[in-house]
Design a protein around this motif. Sequence first.
Motif, PDB file in Angstrom:
ATOM      1  N   PHE A  11       0.840  -1.193   0.000  1.00  0.00           N
ATOM      2  CA  PHE A  11       0.000   0.000   0.000  1.00  0.00           C
ATOM      3  C   PHE A  11       0.880   1.250   0.000  1.00  0.00           C
ATOM      4  O   PHE A  11       1.856   1.329   0.752  1.00  0.00           O
ATOM      5  CB  PHE A  11      -0.919   0.011   1.226  1.00  0.00           C
ATOM      6  CG  PHE A  11      -1.851  -1.159   1.279  1.00  0.00           C
ATOM      7  CD1 PHE A  11      -3.097  -1.099   0.687  1.00  0.00           C
ATOM      8  CD2 PHE A  11      -1.474  -2.338   1.911  1.00  0.00           C
ATOM      9  CE1 PHE A  11      -3.969  -2.171   0.726  1.00  0.00           C
ATOM     10  CE2 PHE A  11      -2.329  -3.423   1.960  1.00  0.00           C
ATOM     11  CZ  PHE A  11      -3.577  -3.354   1.357  1.00  0.00           C
ATOM     12  N   SER A  12       0.516   2.227  -0.832  1.00  0.00           N
ATOM     13  CA  SER A  12       1.289   3.467  -0.944  1.00  0.00           C
ATOM     14  C   SER A  12       0.392   4.563  -1.505  1.00  0.00           C
ATOM     15  O   SER A  12      -0.682   4.283  -2.063  1.00  0.00           O
ATOM     16  CB  SER A  12       2.497   3.264  -1.864  1.00  0.00           C
ATOM     17  OG  SER A  12       2.062   2.933  -3.186  1.00  0.00           O
ATOM     18  N   PRO A  13       0.797   5.837  -1.367  1.00  0.00           N
ATOM     19  CA  PRO A  13       0.010   6.934  -1.940  1.00  0.00           C
ATOM     20  C   PRO A  13      -0.176   6.749  -3.445  1.00  0.00           C
ATOM     21  O   PRO A  13       0.742   6.330  -4.151  1.00  0.00           O
ATOM     22  CB  PRO A  13       0.856   8.175  -1.627  1.00  0.00           C
ATOM     23  CG  PRO A  13       1.627   7.784  -0.409  1.00  0.00           C
ATOM     24  CD  PRO A  13       1.939   6.332  -0.575  1.00  0.00           C
ATOM     25  N   SER A  14      -1.357   7.076  -3.937  1.00  0.00           N
ATOM     26  CA  SER A  14      -1.673   6.820  -5.348  1.00  0.00           C
ATOM     27  C   SER A  14      -2.770   7.769  -5.812  1.00  0.00           C
ATOM     28  O   SER A  14      -3.530   8.315  -5.008  1.00  0.00           O
ATOM     29  CB  SER A  14      -2.113   5.370  -5.537  1.00  0.00           C
ATOM     30  OG  SER A  14      -2.584   5.143  -6.844  1.00  0.00           O
ATOM     31  N   GLN A  15      -2.832   7.954  -7.131  1.00  0.00           N
ATOM     32  CA  GLN A  15      -3.910   8.738  -7.736  1.00  0.00           C
ATOM     33  C   GLN A  15      -5.141   7.879  -8.001  1.00  0.00           C
ATOM     34  O   GLN A  15      -6.212   8.394  -8.321  1.00  0.00           O
ATOM     35  CB  GLN A  15      -3.431   9.358  -9.052  1.00  0.00           C
ATOM     36  CG  GLN A  15      -2.276  10.333  -8.901  1.00  0.00           C
ATOM     37  CD  GLN A  15      -2.643  11.532  -8.059  1.00  0.00           C
ATOM     38  OE1 GLN A  15      -3.723  12.096  -8.199  1.00  0.00           O
ATOM     39  NE2 GLN A  15      -1.735  11.935  -7.173  1.00  0.00           N
ATOM     40  N   ILE A  16      -4.994   6.566  -7.868  1.00  0.00           N
ATOM     41  CA  ILE A  16      -6.098   5.642  -8.142  1.00  0.00           C
ATOM     42  C   ILE A  16      -7.095   5.697  -6.994  1.00  0.00           C
ATOM     43  O   ILE A  16      -6.711   5.687  -5.824  1.00  0.00           O
ATOM     44  CB  ILE A  16      -5.581   4.209  -8.330  1.00  0.00           C
ATOM     45  CG1 ILE A  16      -4.607   4.147  -9.494  1.00  0.00           C
ATOM     46  CG2 ILE A  16      -6.748   3.246  -8.559  1.00  0.00           C
ATOM     47  CD1 ILE A  16      -3.956   2.783  -9.658  1.00  0.00           C
ATOM     48  N   THR A  17      -8.372   5.750  -7.329  1.00  0.00           N
ATOM     49  CA  THR A  17      -9.437   5.732  -6.333  1.00  0.00           C
ATOM     50  C   THR A  17     -10.556   4.803  -6.809  1.00  0.00           C
ATOM     51  O   THR A  17     -10.679   4.538  -8.008  1.00  0.00           O
ATOM     52  CB  THR A  17     -10.030   7.133  -6.118  1.00  0.00           C
ATOM     53  OG1 THR A  17     -10.674   7.546  -7.335  1.00  0.00           O
ATOM     54  CG2 THR A  17      -8.953   8.138  -5.738  1.00  0.00           C
ATOM     55  N   PRO A  18     -11.388   4.311  -5.883  1.00  0.00           N
ATOM     56  CA  PRO A  18     -12.533   3.494  -6.316  1.00  0.00           C
ATOM     57  C   PRO A  18     -13.449   4.243  -7.273  1.00  0.00           C
ATOM     58  O   PRO A  18     -13.975   3.666  -8.220  1.00  0.00           O
ATOM     59  CB  PRO A  18     -13.247   3.173  -4.996  1.00  0.00           C
ATOM     60  CG  PRO A  18     -12.193   3.279  -3.955  1.00  0.00           C
ATOM     61  CD  PRO A  18     -11.277   4.371  -4.419  1.00  0.00           C
ATOM     62  N   THR A  19     -13.630   5.558  -7.029  1.00  0.00           N
ATOM     63  CA  THR A  19     -14.486   6.354  -7.913  1.00  0.00           C
ATOM     64  C   THR A  19     -13.922   6.375  -9.325  1.00  0.00           C
ATOM     65  O   THR A  19     -14.656   6.242 -10.314  1.00  0.00           O
ATOM     66  CB  THR A  19     -14.605   7.790  -7.382  1.00  0.00           C
ATOM     67  OG1 THR A  19     -15.165   7.758  -6.066  1.00  0.00           O
ATOM     68  CG2 THR A  19     -15.495   8.624  -8.292  1.00  0.00           C
TER      69      THR A  19
END
Length: 344
Positions: free
Chosen positions: A177-185
């Motif tokens: 797990f790491s910071p990301s631009q990916i989101t469930p939305t």
Amino acid sequence: MDFPKNDLPANPKKDVFGIKIEWDEADGSMRYAGETAMVMWVETAMKSFLETISEISGSQVANVVLETAGYRMGAIVSEFFKTGEIHDIFQTLPSVYRAAGWGLTTVSDYSVENKTAIIQVKDSWEYRINKIQSEGRDPAFLPGHFAGLLSNLYEDNIWYTIEKSQLNGDDCYEFYFSPSQITPTQNIHELTRAQEQREISKLEEMVEERTKDLRELVKEISSPLIPVFDDIVVIPLMGTYDDMRANELLHKTLDKLPEIKANYVILDLTGINDSVDEYMISLIQKMTQSAALLGSQCILVGISPKLSIEMTNANFTTRETHIGCYSTLKHAIMYALSQEGKQI
């Protein structure tokens, strides 16, 4: 299934890995770590639940649904952990999920500064179900759940990658797990766009097949008016048109239009690219104006650069009669269909 005899003490309590589990016989409730909870059989009830979601929505959609549901649940559950220091949370977290039967959970590494974590889960309930279903699908709910939990704890958007997979022969699942631009939305929007694109591609293929049939039909028949659908006709203009031939085509076409009651008349000009003269410009103008008077909207297809220049020099305008212009017959048919609220 082995059901015990009704000889348990009233309102029993159990401490599992330091997590208190309580049952209230009076109202038939169960509390896990102080919150109301429930128990479901993994390989029967939960399996049937997930299979139902997949059957109704499809495998790809079901995966996004599980991932999103897990993320949102994780964000809610994180409030339970926020009462302590974050280092203590990572120490407590494995016991909470082990006691709940989610699988042998371990936080093998984490960095508060970098907002990262490595969580390993062996024989999770989701893996057991996927294995029974023989779908070869990695868990989506579990990593989505931990991503939601960590996003709230780290106060940043956190997403995951699967580093190890039990389905691939590893001894456990390992999620990074790491910071990301990916989101469930974002995943939902991408899924929606992918589905729309598939439908558009399917429609384009069908229109392309129909267009090919029309092209062959144009070569074989001499009739100037070809019905495509109930409200759409195609008029191919080919070759050189003198005054006599132009008037003959115009009269034949306009005689049939009232019978067909077409809302859209598509003039295919592809076949006159090398035959642009004043008769052709006059014919196009007369046909568009006459069709408009009869209640049909004209669409021009296949205007060449040469024809475009000649039409401009002749002060030909498309505004008064609301004429649409498209490069291909396929696009013109798709436009007319969309205006009629139809599809192939």
